[in-house]
Every structure is written in structure tokens, then in C-alpha cells.
Design a protein around this motif. Structure first.
Motif, mmCIF file in Angstrom:
data_model
loop_
_atom_site.group_PDB
_atom_site.id
_atom_site.type_symbol
_atom_site.label_atom_id
_atom_site.label_comp_id
_atom_site.label_asym_id
_atom_site.label_seq_id
_atom_site.Cartn_x
_atom_site.Cartn_y
_atom_site.Cartn_z
ATOM 1 N N LEU A 129 51.725 86.342 -61.971
ATOM 2 C CA LEU A 129 50.558 85.572 -61.528
ATOM 3 C C LEU A 129 49.368 85.859 -62.444
ATOM 4 C CD1 LEU A 129 49.430 83.643 -59.333
ATOM 5 C CD2 LEU A 129 48.676 85.673 -58.078
ATOM 6 N N PRO A 131 52.009 81.762 -54.259
ATOM 7 C CA PRO A 131 50.811 82.185 -54.975
ATOM 8 C C PRO A 131 50.467 81.381 -56.232
ATOM 9 C CG PRO A 131 52.066 84.091 -54.272
ATOM 10 C CD PRO A 131 52.881 82.892 -53.919
ATOM 11 N N LYS A 132 51.458 81.151 -57.112
ATOM 12 C CA LYS A 132 51.135 80.449 -58.365
ATOM 13 C C LYS A 132 50.670 79.014 -58.100
ATOM 14 C CE LYS A 132 54.031 80.934 -62.079
ATOM 15 N NZ LYS A 132 55.224 81.487 -62.756
ATOM 16 N N THR A 158 56.130 90.301 -60.029
ATOM 17 C CA THR A 158 55.550 89.107 -59.379
ATOM 18 C C THR A 158 54.034 89.083 -59.563
ATOM 19 O OG1 THR A 158 57.277 89.352 -57.717
ATOM 20 C CG2 THR A 158 55.474 87.848 -57.180
ATOM 21 N N VAL A 159 53.403 90.247 -59.385
ATOM 22 C CA VAL A 159 51.940 90.329 -59.498
ATOM 23 C C VAL A 159 51.510 90.007 -60.928
ATOM 24 C CG1 VAL A 159 49.958 91.900 -59.372
ATOM 25 C CG2 VAL A 159 51.764 92.021 -57.625
ATOM 26 N N ASN A 185 52.744 94.741 -53.789
ATOM 27 C CA ASN A 185 53.884 93.840 -54.028
ATOM 28 C C ASN A 185 54.648 94.239 -55.285
ATOM 29 O OD1 ASN A 185 53.417 91.629 -51.889
ATOM 30 N ND2 ASN A 185 51.397 91.904 -52.829
ATOM 31 N N CYS A 216 45.108 89.949 -58.052
ATOM 32 C CA CYS A 216 46.343 89.142 -58.038
ATOM 33 C C CYS A 216 47.328 89.668 -56.995
ATOM 34 C CB CYS A 216 46.981 89.113 -59.430
ATOM 35 S SG CYS A 216 46.108 88.012 -60.552
ATOM 36 N N ASP A 217 47.378 90.987 -56.834
ATOM 37 C CA ASP A 217 48.250 91.567 -55.801
ATOM 38 C C ASP A 217 47.817 91.063 -54.421
ATOM 39 O OD1 ASP A 217 50.328 93.509 -54.950
ATOM 40 O OD2 ASP A 217 48.619 94.524 -54.016
ATOM 41 N N VAL A 244 49.004 87.564 -53.994
ATOM 42 C CA VAL A 244 50.451 87.498 -53.709
ATOM 43 C C VAL A 244 50.686 87.745 -52.220
ATOM 44 C CG1 VAL A 244 52.680 88.622 -54.139
ATOM 45 C CG2 VAL A 244 51.185 88.069 -56.059
ATOM 46 N N SER A 245 49.910 88.664 -51.623
ATOM 47 C CA SER A 245 50.062 88.914 -50.179
ATOM 48 C C SER A 245 49.511 87.776 -49.336
ATOM 49 C CB SER A 245 49.311 90.197 -49.783
ATOM 50 O OG SER A 245 49.804 91.305 -50.488
#
Ligand code: GLU
Length: 307
Positions: free
Chosen positions: A190, A133-134, A186-187, A182, A123-124, A127-128
Motif C-alpha cells: 500500500l 485498502p488499495k 501488505t502494508v 498487519n 498505511c498499517d 490496512v486495518s
């Protein structure tokens, strides 16, 4: 070759289980899982030529939890290829899916993409890699499955955010080792949203059929991923898809698969079919007790597995 009558096979298995020991406990760490009727039992098999066989509660939506980690892995592999393996491995963990101990002595590099730590690193990466991302992950899931109605379940995700202290611990430990790039909130947002998706057995069997047909979803002819990477995903499912019981599942069933604590299991017979089973009572390792039995029954009775 004659078609296998999987409905007959399902009926036989269910009849044999009737009255036999009814083991296991429903996951209780969030109310959304604890409140599920423990007696639900559904199964659906879809062949690569779109023959469908269902029994029981196969149209009942349930929380697919860790099964969704197959999608996040697929998307990262599709974008990053072998770069993915710089930050996590492909070995069975042999430890609990949420173990901190192993992560400490292996310096923040998770054993595989399906234990919690590994899925959090994936997931990280997303995010990058993704712009939103979602939204982008959900769009990938919808497109690859051909099921436009798939969505996150905000109630389940919120409950997980409130109770997922160990997942925060895993993420913090990995951040300390430099393997989370990240913001942790946030990670994990997600990650928890990914785990919150609810589907029926029928939808699950359709959604993951691409793994049985060299990376192309026969429902919409969508090329989800290359045949080579399809092989890799199936291999990881075979070795790592069942927490610290992956060996037992491979031994009994002989198929790649992935389970979730919501009581679902998806299994793949490459070139043949995708099957999904739902029964919420879990064994001590967190896998669906009856789900394991159904899948063992299917491959034993039809005398077919990948081996
Ligand atoms: N959301 C759950 C967790 O992170 C997933 C558990 C599972 O299905 O393995 O603990």
C-alpha cells in the motif's frame, strides 16, 4: 484588493534563476526517477477562487512520491481523529526521512506521519481500517481531488518494492515494537503504491486546494475533512514536510508544504492558494533545489506568507 499577477512573479523568478548555479542531483534509486529529464521546471498556482497561473512544464506528469503521504494522513485523521496520535507523533524528526536509529531509541514510535516510518504506520492503520485498502484509498484520493484519472503506477511501485530494503527494515523494527499490526508485505505494498502516483503541477495544485479552503475542495465542493483537522494537517506540513530541512523551508518560504524525491513540492497558503512546483534535481536533503527557490521567490516577491 488587486489580484496578484503570479504569472509575472513566476517569470521574474525563472529569469533570475537563469544562468545562476544549477545545483542538485536527480534521485537515482529506481530507474523511473533516474531517467527523468533533469532540466524540467514547471509550476502552477490555483487560488481558492479558481484563478490559475502556470509556467513551464506544468502539464508534465511526474512521480509525486512522498507528497502523497498527505492523503494517507488525511484519510486516517478523518476516520480515527485523535486516536491516530497513539501510535505516532507530530514533531519534526531532525533526522533523515528513513532513519532507523531514531526509531530504535524511540521504541518504534515514529516522530511524525511524513517520515517513512510514520507513513508506514499510517498505511498499517489504513490496512486495518479499510475493506479493500488499495481500492478504497485510491477512491478517497479521486473523490477528494476531483480528479478521476488518478491511479497508481505499477512500474514505479514494483521498482520500489524491489529496492525498498530500508523501508522493510523500518517496518520490521516497528513490528518488533508492536507498532505494525498487519502483514508487512501488505502494508508496504500500500505504501509503495501510494508513493507511485504521478500527477502534473496543475493537478497537484487542484488536488490539495482543500487545505487552503478549510477542508473543502472548491472544484467539486467535496468536504474532504473538517476545518479543525485541516489546521492540524497544515501545521504538520509546516513542521515536518521537508525531511530534515523543514525549518529551512519554513524560514525561507513561510508556508506549509510537502516535498517528494520525484522533485515535486506542494505548498499551501490557507485562505489564498495552493501551489505546486516540479524540478527533479534535489539538494542534499532530498528536496527540489529549484522548487525551494521558486517558492521562496513567490512569498518574498508578493510579500505574503502565513506570518
Ligand atoms: N518511496 C520513497 C521511499 O519510501 C519516498 C521517498 C520520498 O519521496 O520521500 O523511500
Amino acid at each position: 484588493m488587486d489580484k496578484v499577477d503570479y504569472l509575472k512573479v513566476f517569470r521574474e523568478i525563472v529569469a533570475e534563476m537563469d544562468g545562476a548555479d544549477d545545483c542538485g542531483e536527480v534521485a537515482t534509486y529506481i530507474p523511473e526517477l533516474a531517467n527523468v529529464d533533469p532540466n524540467k521546471l514547471g509550476m502552477h498556482l490555483t487560488t481558492v477562487s479558481n484563478d490559475n497561473y502556470s509556467l513551464g512544464d506544468s502539464d508534465e506528469k511526474f512521480s509525486i512520491q512522498s507528497i502523497a503521504k498527505v492523503w494517507s494522513l488525511t484519510l486516517v485523521l478523518k476516520i480515527l481523529g485523535k486516536e491516530t496520535w497513539k501510535r505516532l507523533g507530530v514533531e519534526p524528526s531532525g533526522n533523515a526521512f528513513n532513519s532507523l536509529v531514531q526509531l530504535e531509541y524511540e521504541k518504534g514510535i515514529p516522530r511524525n506521519p511524513f517520515i517513512n516510518a510514520g507513513a508506514i504506520v499510517i498505511c498499517d492503520m489504513l490496512v486495518s481500517l479499510l475493506e479493500v485498502p488499495k481500492v478504497d484509498l485510491l477512491n478517497f484520493i479521486r473523490k477528494s481531488s476531483g480528479i478521476e484519472s488518478i491511479d497508481y503506477s505499477p512500474g514505479i511501485a514494483e521498482s520500489e518494492i524491489q529496492t525498498g530494503h530500508r523501508n522493510y527494515a523500518l517496518a520490521n523494527l516497528m513490528k518488533d515494537f508492536g507498532n505494525i499490526h498487519n502483514d508487512i508485505g501488505t502494508v508496504l505494498d500500500l505504501y509503495f503504491n501510494l508513493c507511485s502516483i504521478e500527477l502534473t503541477c496543475k493537478e497537484l495544485a487542484q488536488a490539495f486546494l482543500f487545505l487552503a479552503s478549510k477542508g473543502v475542495n472548491p472544484f467539486n465542493n467535496e468536504t474532504v475533512i473538517s476545518p479543525r483537522r485541516t489546521k492540524r494537517i497544515n501545521s504538520i506540513m509546516l513542521m515536518c514536510g521537508f525531511y530534515d530541512e523543514a525549518g529551512e523551508f519554513a524560514f525561507r518560504t513561510g508556508l506549509p508544504g510537502k516535498s517528494g524525491v520525484g522533485g515535486g513540492i506542494v505548498a499551501i497558503h490557507p485562505g489564498e492558494f495552493c501551489i505546486a512546483v516540479f524540478s527533479p534535481k534535489l539538494n542534499k536533503r532530498g528536496n527540489s533545489y529549484k522548487g525551494m527557490k521558486v517558492l521562496e521567490g513567490v512569498t518574498t516577491k508578493t510579500n505574503s506568507s502565513i506570518f
